[in-house]
Design an enzyme around this catalytic site. Structure first.
Site, PDB file in Angstrom:
ATOM      1  N   ASP A  24       3.398  -1.220 -14.384  1.00 31.77           N
ATOM      2  CA  ASP A  24       4.834  -1.537 -14.384  1.00 31.77           C
ATOM      3  C   ASP A  24       5.423  -1.541 -15.796  1.00 31.77           C
ATOM      4  OD1 ASP A  24       7.256  -2.171 -13.244  1.00 31.77           O
ATOM      5  OD2 ASP A  24       6.872  -4.328 -13.228  1.00 31.77           O
ATOM      6  N   ASN A  84       9.426   0.778  -3.121  1.00 32.86           N
ATOM      7  CA  ASN A  84       9.978   1.688  -4.139  1.00 32.86           C
ATOM      8  C   ASN A  84      10.880   2.783  -3.548  1.00 32.86           C
ATOM      9  OD1 ASN A  84       7.013   1.438  -6.237  1.00 32.86           O
ATOM     10  ND2 ASN A  84       8.972   0.396  -6.470  1.00 32.86           N
TER      11      ASN A  84
END
Ligand code: IPE
Ligand code: IPE
Ligand code: MG
Length: 256
Positions: free
Chosen positions: A33, A81
């Protein structure tokens, strides 16, 4: 003790010297991330961050291989996502194919086993073909397992396991009284992989974002402010050293 003040190039060597080779985490899970923020900081488009994150991934894999880590699970795309703009989703969906096109020969050479978990049926056809090809090409290998979490969500994983168990029970192939933790684990996407010993989450977020919910019941967590494209072997060694300094009790008490 780790020397926090030595920031020279050789620092990773000092860290490496402190690692206990017989106490390595067997399975490391990584939430890759911070790519978007890395790009933003540089005035670049988000996709430049994802591209740079791919380089971090390559470095981490090659260093983990040298260290002798047995399994790495990499969170590449979550079931959540899909909420991102179409152009970003499209780019992220193309990345595994691009990565495998470049890296598969070297991964085969290193005896790596490639696996994938998540709802792969939603991936674009060419991505799915590249992933399936990599799995087939490496299925007889015996080295490090590289497990890609693609369109993966911890809750979705648990639900698909429950649905399959229900179906088998309904068809008379399974007696519900047989369902224990070991059997349930085998119905999850992670199947025969051991539970992660260590979770690495960079980017300064202190959450697991629907990653391996069941499998991380006793995983040690390592959080860091570093953004994934800046994650290097020093960070990996630091995470492993921190892990080696934890006392894993699994609900028991300290061995005396
Ligand atoms: C991680 O980086 C990549 C994926 C989620 C696929 P992000 O894109 O989430 O980066 P940030 O969190 O916006 O910085
Ligand atoms: C987690 O990162 C998913 C991946 C790295 C693939 P996110 O960026 O999606 O997580 P949140 O939204 O910050 O929780
Ligand atoms: Mg993010």
């Amino acid at each position: 003790m780790v020397d926090q003040h030595n920031n020279g190039k050789g620092k990773w060597k000092q860290l490496l010297a402190q690692v206990q080779k017989n106490e390595l985490p067997r399975h490391i899970a990584v939430i890759m991330d911070g790519n978007g923020r890395w790009a933003k900081k540089r005035g670049l488009p988000r996709i430049a961050g994802h591209r740079s994150g791919m380089q971090s991934l390559k470095n981490m894999i090659s260093f983990s291989h040298e260290l002798g880590i047995q399994v790495i699970t990499l969170f590449a795309f979550s079931t959540e996502n899909w909420k991102r703009p179409r152009w970003e989703v499209d780019f992220l969906m193309r990345l595994p194919e691009e990565y495998l096109q470049k890296e598969l020969p070297a991964l085969i050479e290193k005896n790596t086993v490639i696996q994938a978990m998540g709802d792969l049926s939603q991936l674009p056809e060419s991505t799915l073909a590249a992933v399936e090809n990599a799995i087939t090409e490496t299925r007889h290998n015996t080295g490090m397992v590289l497990n890609f979490a693609l369109n993966y969500g911890g809750r979705a994983d648990i639900l698909q396991a429950v649905r399959n168990l229900c179906r088998e029970a309904k068809e008379g192939q399974l007696d519900c009284r047989e369902i224990d933790e070991a059997l349930f684990s085998r119905y999850l996407c992670s199947r025969d992989l051991p539970d992660p010993d260590l979770l690495i989450r960079p980017s300064g977020e202190f959450r697991i974002s629907n990653f391996l919910l069941w499998q991380m019941a006793y995983t040690e967590f390592w959080f860091s402010q570093v953004l994934w494209p800046d994650f290097d072997r020093e960070h990996l060694l630091q995470a492993i050293l921190d892990y080696q300094n934890r006392e894993r009790r699994f609900g028991g008490i300290k061995n005396t």
